[in-house]
Design a protein around this motif. Structure first.
Motif, PDB file in Angstrom:
ATOM      1  N   MET A 289       0.821  -1.211   0.000  1.00 18.66           N
ATOM      2  CA  MET A 289       0.000   0.000   0.000  1.00 18.66           C
ATOM      3  C   MET A 289       0.857   1.264   0.000  1.00 18.66           C
ATOM      4  SD  MET A 289      -3.313  -0.910   2.382  1.00 18.66           S
ATOM      5  CE  MET A 289      -2.405  -1.159   3.905  1.00 18.66           C
ATOM      6  N   LYS A 290       2.131   1.142   0.334  1.00 19.00           N
ATOM      7  CA  LYS A 290       3.006   2.307   0.402  1.00 19.00           C
ATOM      8  C   LYS A 290       3.160   2.998  -0.942  1.00 19.00           C
ATOM      9  CE  LYS A 290       4.491   2.743   4.708  1.00 19.00           C
ATOM     10  NZ  LYS A 290       4.346   4.013   5.456  1.00 19.00           N
ATOM     11  N   SER A 291       2.846   2.291  -2.024  1.00 18.41           N
ATOM     12  CA  SER A 291       2.995   2.881  -3.352  1.00 18.41           C
ATOM     13  C   SER A 291       1.657   3.345  -3.948  1.00 18.41           C
ATOM     14  CB  SER A 291       3.645   1.876  -4.299  1.00 18.41           C
ATOM     15  OG  SER A 291       2.817   0.739  -4.464  1.00 18.41           O
ATOM     16  N   GLU A 292       0.571   3.187  -3.192  1.00 15.80           N
ATOM     17  CA  GLU A 292      -0.758   3.494  -3.719  1.00 15.80           C
ATOM     18  C   GLU A 292      -1.395   4.695  -3.024  1.00 15.80           C
ATOM     19  OE1 GLU A 292      -3.288   0.175  -4.978  1.00 15.80           O
ATOM     20  OE2 GLU A 292      -1.902  -1.133  -3.910  1.00 15.80           O
ATOM     21  N   LYS A 293      -2.468   5.217  -3.640  1.00 14.10           N
ATOM     22  CA  LYS A 293      -3.207   6.345  -3.097  1.00 14.10           C
ATOM     23  C   LYS A 293      -4.474   5.853  -2.394  1.00 14.10           C
ATOM     24  CE  LYS A 293      -3.666  10.131  -5.464  1.00 14.10           C
ATOM     25  NZ  LYS A 293      -3.992  11.119  -6.518  1.00 14.10           N
ATOM     26  N   ALA A 294      -4.949   6.640  -1.462  1.00 16.37           N
ATOM     27  CA  ALA A 294      -6.192   6.314  -0.760  1.00 16.37           C
ATOM     28  C   ALA A 294      -7.081   7.540  -0.683  1.00 16.37           C
ATOM     29  CB  ALA A 294      -5.897   5.802   0.648  1.00 16.37           C
ATOM     30  N   LEU A 295      -8.386   7.302  -0.696  1.00 16.94           N
ATOM     31  CA  LEU A 295      -9.377   8.354  -0.496  1.00 16.94           C
ATOM     32  C   LEU A 295     -10.026   8.133   0.870  1.00 16.94           C
ATOM     33  CD1 LEU A 295     -11.092  10.730  -1.703  1.00 16.94           C
ATOM     34  CD2 LEU A 295     -12.739   8.973  -2.382  1.00 16.94           C
ATOM     35  N   VAL A 296     -10.016   9.168   1.707  1.00 14.96           N
ATOM     36  CA  VAL A 296     -10.626   9.083   3.030  1.00 14.96           C
ATOM     37  C   VAL A 296     -11.949   9.844   3.015  1.00 14.96           C
ATOM     38  CG1 VAL A 296     -10.389   9.638   5.487  1.00 14.96           C
ATOM     39  CG2 VAL A 296      -8.375   8.931   4.159  1.00 14.96           C
ATOM     40  N   VAL A 297     -13.033   9.164   3.411  1.00 10.59           N
ATOM     41  CA  VAL A 297     -14.319   9.830   3.589  1.00 10.59           C
ATOM     42  C   VAL A 297     -14.202  10.619   4.880  1.00 10.59           C
ATOM     43  CG1 VAL A 297     -16.793   9.517   3.888  1.00 10.59           C
ATOM     44  CG2 VAL A 297     -15.518   7.978   2.382  1.00 10.59           C
ATOM     45  N   PHE A 298     -14.196  11.956   4.759  1.00 10.81           N
ATOM     46  CA  PHE A 298     -13.682  12.799   5.839  1.00 10.81           C
ATOM     47  C   PHE A 298     -14.679  13.851   6.316  1.00 10.81           C
ATOM     48  CE2 PHE A 298     -10.614  16.220   7.253  1.00 10.81           C
ATOM     49  CZ  PHE A 298     -10.237  15.548   8.403  1.00 10.81           C
ATOM     50  N   SER A 299     -15.037  13.771   7.595  1.00 14.20           N
ATOM     51  CA  SER A 299     -15.968  14.745   8.177  1.00 14.20           C
ATOM     52  C   SER A 299     -15.272  15.774   9.046  1.00 14.20           C
ATOM     53  CB  SER A 299     -17.023  14.019   9.019  1.00 14.20           C
ATOM     54  OG  SER A 299     -16.432  13.497  10.199  1.00 14.20           O
TER      55      SER A 299
ATOM     56  N   PHE B  63      -0.252   4.850   3.137  1.00 15.58           N
ATOM     57  CA  PHE B  63      -0.340   5.032   1.693  1.00 15.58           C
ATOM     58  C   PHE B  63       0.611   6.124   1.214  1.00 15.58           C
ATOM     59  CE2 PHE B  63      -4.358   3.140   2.939  1.00 15.58           C
ATOM     60  CZ  PHE B  63      -4.553   2.166   1.956  1.00 15.58           C
ATOM     61  N   ALA B  64       0.964   6.037  -0.060  1.00 13.90           N
ATOM     62  CA  ALA B  64       1.889   7.005  -0.638  1.00 13.90           C
ATOM     63  C   ALA B  64       1.279   8.389  -0.692  1.00 13.90           C
ATOM     64  CB  ALA B  64       2.303   6.551  -2.042  1.00 13.90           C
ATOM     65  N   ASP B  65      -0.009   8.463  -0.906  1.00 12.23           N
ATOM     66  CA  ASP B  65      -0.701   9.744  -1.009  1.00 12.23           C
ATOM     67  C   ASP B  65      -2.132   9.563  -0.525  1.00 12.23           C
ATOM     68  OD1 ASP B  65      -1.101  12.408  -1.566  1.00 12.23           O
ATOM     69  OD2 ASP B  65      -1.537  12.097  -3.686  1.00 12.23           O
ATOM     70  N   VAL B  66      -2.676  10.608   0.082  1.00 15.60           N
ATOM     71  CA  VAL B  66      -4.032  10.544   0.636  1.00 15.60           C
ATOM     72  C   VAL B  66      -4.830  11.754   0.167  1.00 15.60           C
ATOM     73  CG1 VAL B  66      -5.411  10.601   2.750  1.00 15.60           C
ATOM     74  CG2 VAL B  66      -3.318   9.241   2.673  1.00 15.60           C
ATOM     75  N   VAL B  67      -6.061  11.496  -0.260  1.00 14.29           N
ATOM     76  CA  VAL B  67      -7.003  12.537  -0.648  1.00 14.29           C
ATOM     77  C   VAL B  67      -8.214  12.422   0.281  1.00 14.29           C
ATOM     78  CG1 VAL B  67      -8.481  13.426  -2.495  1.00 14.29           C
ATOM     79  CG2 VAL B  67      -6.243  12.436  -3.052  1.00 14.29           C
ATOM     80  N   ALA B  68      -8.761  13.555   0.707  1.00 16.53           N
ATOM     81  CA  ALA B  68      -9.929  13.551   1.598  1.00 16.53           C
ATOM     82  C   ALA B  68     -11.147  14.100   0.869  1.00 16.53           C
ATOM     83  CB  ALA B  68      -9.647  14.373   2.843  1.00 16.53           C
ATOM     84  N   LEU B  69     -12.299  13.481   1.130  1.00 16.55           N
ATOM     85  CA  LEU B  69     -13.555  13.914   0.515  1.00 16.55           C
ATOM     86  C   LEU B  69     -14.610  14.109   1.601  1.00 16.55           C
ATOM     87  CD1 LEU B  69     -15.303  14.434  -2.027  1.00 16.55           C
ATOM     88  CD2 LEU B  69     -15.803  11.965  -2.054  1.00 16.55           C
ATOM     89  N   SER B  70     -15.152  15.322   1.682  1.00 17.07           N
ATOM     90  CA  SER B  70     -16.211  15.634   2.645  1.00 17.07           C
ATOM     91  C   SER B  70     -17.526  15.836   1.908  1.00 17.07           C
ATOM     92  CB  SER B  70     -15.863  16.907   3.423  1.00 17.07           C
ATOM     93  OG  SER B  70     -14.628  16.783   4.102  1.00 17.07           O
ATOM     94  N   PHE B  71     -18.631  15.743   2.654  1.00 18.12           N
ATOM     95  CA  PHE B  71     -19.957  15.875   2.052  1.00 18.12           C
ATOM     96  C   PHE B  71     -20.786  16.930   2.776  1.00 18.12           C
ATOM     97  CE2 PHE B  71     -18.609  11.579   0.955  1.00 18.12           C
ATOM     98  CZ  PHE B  71     -18.892  11.541  -0.398  1.00 18.12           C
ATOM     99  N   ASP B  72     -21.401  17.792   1.990  1.00 19.68           N
ATOM    100  CA  ASP B  72     -22.328  18.790   2.507  1.00 19.68           C
ATOM    101  C   ASP B  72     -23.745  18.299   2.227  1.00 19.68           C
ATOM    102  OD1 ASP B  72     -23.920  20.943   3.089  1.00 19.68           O
ATOM    103  OD2 ASP B  72     -22.766  22.402   1.930  1.00 19.68           O
ATOM    104  N   TYR B  73     -24.443  17.865   3.279  1.00 21.82           N
ATOM    105  CA  TYR B  73     -25.804  17.363   3.104  1.00 21.82           C
ATOM    106  C   TYR B  73     -26.804  18.211   3.897  1.00 21.82           C
ATOM    107  CZ  TYR B  73     -24.700  14.905   7.507  1.00 21.82           C
ATOM    108  OH  TYR B  73     -24.311  14.593   8.801  1.00 21.82           O
TER     109      TYR B  73
END
Length: 218
Positions: A1-11, A27-37
């Protein structure tokens, strides 16, 4: 996993922020995604953005306002107070129908566009407040469904699934971010950063877990 990216569902709350640092550690890189509901504690989106900016994480926010319009719950309705107690066998009024199902589905769609296979979420069956969409069987089921729907090999990670709140504090401590989680996250249903209002169910769960963990260190 050290060479892969991950998406975190982030509040920006305790659990998802612990997962954010868990992912950064793996992970090598991390992206965060938040939701406005249209959540009442919309300050959590500002909190999530601030955490990502401070710790160098790419952050995105997605509008799912329709979810707040079609559901009836205390997290989106100004005229409804959060249940402090719930009858056995009943769902708390803070449960938002379909929330995690939509969050994880849209997260998967978003992740595929960025070539990301790994999706990280902070749900926990050990400490899930009675929410059915925090159960392990649901996450595994949706993982299979998204893979079939998009012909893509997603892996949904749930590092907190079998941890209670005290153990989640312990994980944050081992990751070296205990003070970050305590002071910079927003878990409170009433939108107060850090220790919160001290009265809502989320604050009670969080504070009791912290006390239990700190006592275990003595």
């Amino acid at each position: 996993m050290k060479s892969e990216k991950a998406l975190v569902v982030f509040s920006g709350g305790q659990d998802s922020t612990t997962c954010l640092f868990w992912a950064k550690n793996r992970f090598a890189d991390v992206v965060a995604l938040s939701f406005d509901y249209n959540q009442k504690h919309v300050l959590e989106l500002d909190c999530a953005k601030a955490i990502c900016q401070k710790y160098g994480v790419e952050h995105h926010s997605m509008n799912l306002g329709l979810l707040g319009e079609i559901t009836s719950n205390s997290l989106t309705r100004a005229d409804m107070e959060v249940d402090k107690e719930v009858e056995e066998g009943s769902l708390p009024n803070s449960f938002v129908d379909g929330r995690n199902m939509l969050f994880f589905t849209f997260a998967a769609i978003f992740a595929k566009q960025k070539g990301i296979r790994h999706i990280v979420t902070g749900v926990s069956q050990s400490d899930y407040s009675g929410y059915p969409d925090c159960r392990d069987i649901f996450v595994k089921s949706l993982n299979v469904t998204t893979n079939l729907a998009m012909e893509y090999d997603f892996v949904m990670h749930t590092p907190l699934m079998w941890l209670d709140k005290a153990q989640t504090w312990g994980l944050a401590d081992r990751l070296g971010v205990l003070d970050v989680i305590k002071n910079e996250t927003l878990t409170c249903y009433n939108g107060i950063i850090g220790d919160g209002c001290g009265e809502c169910p989320a604050c009670n769960l969080r504070s009791k877990g912290y006390e239990k963990y700190m006592e275990s260190k003595l």
